[in-house]
Design an enzyme around this catalytic site. Structure first.
Site, PDB file in Angstrom:
ATOM      1  N   TYR A 104       0.832  -1.208   0.000  1.00  0.00           N
ATOM      2  CA  TYR A 104       0.000   0.000   0.000  1.00  0.00           C
ATOM      3  C   TYR A 104       0.865   1.254   0.000  1.00  0.00           C
ATOM      4  CZ  TYR A 104      -4.198  -2.754   0.931  1.00  0.00           C
ATOM      5  OH  TYR A 104      -5.237  -3.648   0.832  1.00  0.00           O
ATOM      6  N   ARG A 118      -3.674   5.681   3.310  1.00  0.00           N
ATOM      7  CA  ARG A 118      -5.093   5.357   3.512  1.00  0.00           C
ATOM      8  C   ARG A 118      -5.900   5.622   2.249  1.00  0.00           C
ATOM      9  NH1 ARG A 118      -7.024   6.425   9.664  1.00  0.00           N
ATOM     10  NH2 ARG A 118      -5.232   5.417  10.622  1.00  0.00           N
ATOM     11  N   CYS A 135      -6.564  -4.709  -8.030  1.00  0.00           N
ATOM     12  CA  CYS A 135      -6.348  -4.373  -6.617  1.00  0.00           C
ATOM     13  C   CYS A 135      -5.778  -5.560  -5.837  1.00  0.00           C
ATOM     14  CB  CYS A 135      -7.631  -3.847  -5.986  1.00  0.00           C
ATOM     15  SG  CYS A 135      -9.070  -4.916  -6.202  1.00  0.00           S
TER      16      CYS A 135
END
Length: 165
Positions: A104, A118, A135
């Site tokens: 991430y 985030r 994803c």
């Protein structure tokens, strides 16, 4: 008009929702068509009907599962969101290569906002076009799978399929 088709894949049933233009508006490892359609931005929702074949996107998904890991790269996708970052992040996600998952934090960096971890995670969570906008190729910072709307066994299977290719 949108058309949808449910196909069997080695990772489980997979549904595509495709516009008349051939662009995919939703895709996921589910047979719940209304649930999948609920992921589409309201401005892109139209009447939907089942179809045996929804065109090039369906052929590309078959090719992907047959081992052509780049078959999905040219499939048109239509997604919308309220902000610029999300749309850009989805484009960047499509550039993550099979067999080379990123964390991430690295995904946030690739998207041009290294501190927006985030927001990068939100781009994954709000992605309505699973597999084609990959994803599943984004992992937690420690390398663990993290979450996946369609279940961790599916995410794990996809990553193994891509690392073997």
């Amino acid at each position: 008009m949108l058309r949808h088709s449910i196909m069997e894949t080695p990772a489980g049933p997979f549904t595509l929702v495709v516009a008349d233009s051939g662009a995919v508006r939703a895709a996921g490892f589910t047979t719940n068509v209304p649930g999948l359609i609920s992921l589409i931005h309201p401005a892109l929702v139209e009447t939907t009907e089942p179809a045996d074949d929804v065109g090039p996107a369906q052929a590309a998904v078959r090719a992907y599962f047959a081992g052509d890991l780049t078959a999905l790269d040219t499939i048109a996708v239509e997604q919308r969101t309220g902000g610029e970052f999300m749309g850009h992040a989805w484009q960047v996600m499509r550039e993550i290569k099979p067999g080379n998952p990123v964390t991430y934090s690295h995904y946030a960096e690739l998207s041009g906002r290294p501190a927006a971890i985030r927001a990068a995670a939100a781009a994954c969570a709000r992605n309505a076009v699973a597999l084609i906008v990959p994803c599943h190729r984004v992992l937690r910072t420690d390398g663990s799978l993290g979450g996946y709307r369609w279940g961790l066994p599916v995410k794990s299977w996809l990553l193994e399929h891509e690392s073997a290719g």
